[in-house]
Design a protein around this motif. Structure first.
Motif, PDB file in Angstrom:
ATOM      1  N   PRO A  18       2.659   7.548  -0.865  1.00  0.00           N
ATOM      2  CA  PRO A  18       2.416   6.308  -1.210  1.00  0.00           C
ATOM      3  C   PRO A  18       1.087   6.587  -2.273  1.00  0.00           C
ATOM      4  N   SER A  22       0.916   5.349  -5.891  1.00  0.00           N
ATOM      5  CA  SER A  22      -0.189   4.209  -6.235  1.00  0.00           C
ATOM      6  C   SER A  22      -0.795   4.841  -7.432  1.00  0.00           C
ATOM      7  N   ARG A 158      -3.274   5.128   6.781  1.00  0.00           N
ATOM      8  CA  ARG A 158      -2.656   3.977   6.118  1.00  0.00           C
ATOM      9  C   ARG A 158      -2.580   3.699   4.673  1.00  0.00           C
ATOM     10  N   ARG A 160       0.087   3.517   2.986  1.00  0.00           N
ATOM     11  CA  ARG A 160       0.718   2.305   2.507  1.00  0.00           C
ATOM     12  C   ARG A 160       0.164   1.050   2.130  1.00  0.00           C
ATOM     13  N   LEU A 163      -1.358   1.522  -1.044  1.00  0.00           N
ATOM     14  CA  LEU A 163      -0.470   1.275  -2.291  1.00  0.00           C
ATOM     15  C   LEU A 163      -0.069  -0.012  -2.598  1.00  0.00           C
TER      16      LEU A 163
END
Length: 447
Positions: A18, A22, A158, A160, A163
């Motif tokens: 992610p 990102s 975390r 995600r 992202l």
């Protein structure tokens, strides 16, 4: 003692990918902003947005320590099973970020004046750039606070959520830049307002994604949040990272200044090749962040075996990525150079020095990955000191190497800096592992 999650390749990739995705959105934003003002048919707006964005990014970059320091401290608290400290760190990071942004707003006149004194521009470009920055500076609290929130989320794996924040913020920025800059005809100020709205929106999304912390009392417990020992420790960690980052930036800035001595063609070629380094750094960020989170949690749990496995697994994937990048640069590097410039002489010069970009991921992987490992362990004193050593080696060797080999010498000095950073941090690594064998002794035992 907290139980650490299972250490697997899947876990490393779940943290890293992610972040890689990102990071992929970051250059797209710059391209769109430039494209929007480029439709105005004048050169000044393009220069104004470029200069304004660079000035603010350089100032915001100073506060990058907040992201790294928060990740290391939070991952250790999480590994130790100290949920109250995890929540308190969220509040500290948020307060530091918001306060730093307010200081930037108050000091904006000095910041802008100093920036244009260092890098003067034409009257038209400077005027437009000031208009741009005077709008964007009001989102400084949101931007810097997001560094802390991002670090807090990464520490808990975390990514995600990171992202979601990044894609949402950059996506909104792109759409609003087009609408306000072109459709509404606001030009430079439209692009600035788009970024302002997107950055505050990003903060709100970040707070929403962290909303579970607000249901627990520790984030509002004054005695915990403002604990003097923990605040001092956080200040020391952040100061060490800041010094390390300033030295790193000094090396890259001096690299471009030195390159200017070899003429416009060599400077342009070096600037193009530096984009290969940027791609490498963006690609490795995810795996370095995985190392930060996993090593920090293992150290917080005083689990030496888990710490070592965290370092090995994350570095394994970092090495694979660097090998793939080196091969890609060797195969496609010349084509990428041709896409980035149409100047024949710059193309020829960039090809001459392309082998250094093929070598850079290979010789630099240890430095990049060990940075993540040491951040997770908050061994920031070692990071600071080893950066001082590698910076001294760079500045001592770059002049004689340039005298002997011209621009080749400049690239050799930069690669030597990577090798020294990786080697000296590797030398310090056993002491980092030994930290996991020491019993905890208070709130700042991992200092």
């Amino acid at each position: 003692m907290a139980e650490t999650p299972r250490l697997t390749h899947k876990r490393v990739l779940a943290i890293a990918l992610p972040i890689v995705l990102s990071n992929a959105t970051v250059p797209i934003l710059g391209i769109v902003d430039t494209g929007v003002v480029g439709q105005l048919g004048e050169a000044a707006p393009i220069g104004a947005v470029g200069i304004g964005a660079i000035i603010l990014s350089a100032v915001y970059w100073i506060f990058g320590f907040l992201r790294m320091g928060t990740t290391g401290l939070t991952s250790q608290a999480s590994g130790a099973g100290d949920g109250e400290e995890v929540d308190a760190l969220f509040s500290r990071a948020l307060l530091i970020g918001l306060s730093a942004g307010v200081v930037m707003i108050a000091a904006q006149v000095l910041i802008f004046r100093g920036a244009f004194w260092v890098s003067p521009a034409s009257a038209e470009v400077e005027s437009l750039a000031r208009d741009y920055m005077q709008i964007r500076i009001w989102s400084a609290p949101a931007t810097i606070a997001l560094y802390g929130i991002t670090g807090w989320l990464i520490a808990q794996e975390r990514t995600r959520a990171v992202l979601v924040i990044q894609v949402g913020m950059n996506g909104a920025n792109i759409l609003l830049s087009y609408y306000l800059g072109l459709v509404q005809g606001w030009g430079v100020t439209g692009v600035a307002w788009a970024t302002f709205i997107a950055e505050w929106g990003g903060l709100l999304v970040g707070l929403w994604l962290c909303r579970s912390v607000f249901a627990r009392p520790a984030w509002l417990t004054v005695e915990r949040v403002f604990d003097i020992a923990r605040l001092k420790h956080m200040a020391v960690v952040n100061t060490d990272i800041l010094i390390r980052s300033v030295l790193l930036q000094a090396i890259f800035v001096s690299f471009l200044f030195f390159a200017a001595d070899f003429g416009d063609v060599q400077l342009a070629a070096n600037q193009i090749l530096m984009q290969f380094l940027q791609v490498t750094a963006y690609a490795l960020d995810g795996f370095a962040f995985a190392a930060e989170a996993m090593v920090g949690q293992a150290l917080g749990a005083k689990a030496r075996v888990a710490l070592r496995r965290s370092a090995i697994l994350s570095s394994f994937w970092g090495a694979i990525v660097c090998a793939m990048l080196a091969i890609s640069f060797a195969v496609f590097g010349a084509t990428v150079i041709d896409i980035m410039t149409t100047a024949p002489e710059v193309r020829v010069a960039a090809r001459v020095y392309l082998p250094y970009m093929i070598a850079a991921p290979v010789v630099g992987v240890a430095a990049w990955m060990l940075d993540g490992i040491f951040i997770g362990a908050t061994r920031t004193k070692d990071m600071r000191n080893m950066m001082i050593v590698s910076a001294v080696v760079y500045f001592v060797t770059v002049i004689p190497l340039m005298a002997l080999f011209q621009n080749h010498g400049l690239w050799l000095a930069l690669l030597l800096n990577f090798v020294v950073r990786g080697g000296t941090l590797g030398w310090k690594y056993p002491a980092l592992e030994a930290e996991a064998d020491r019993p905890a002794s208070g709130p700042v035992a991992a200092a």
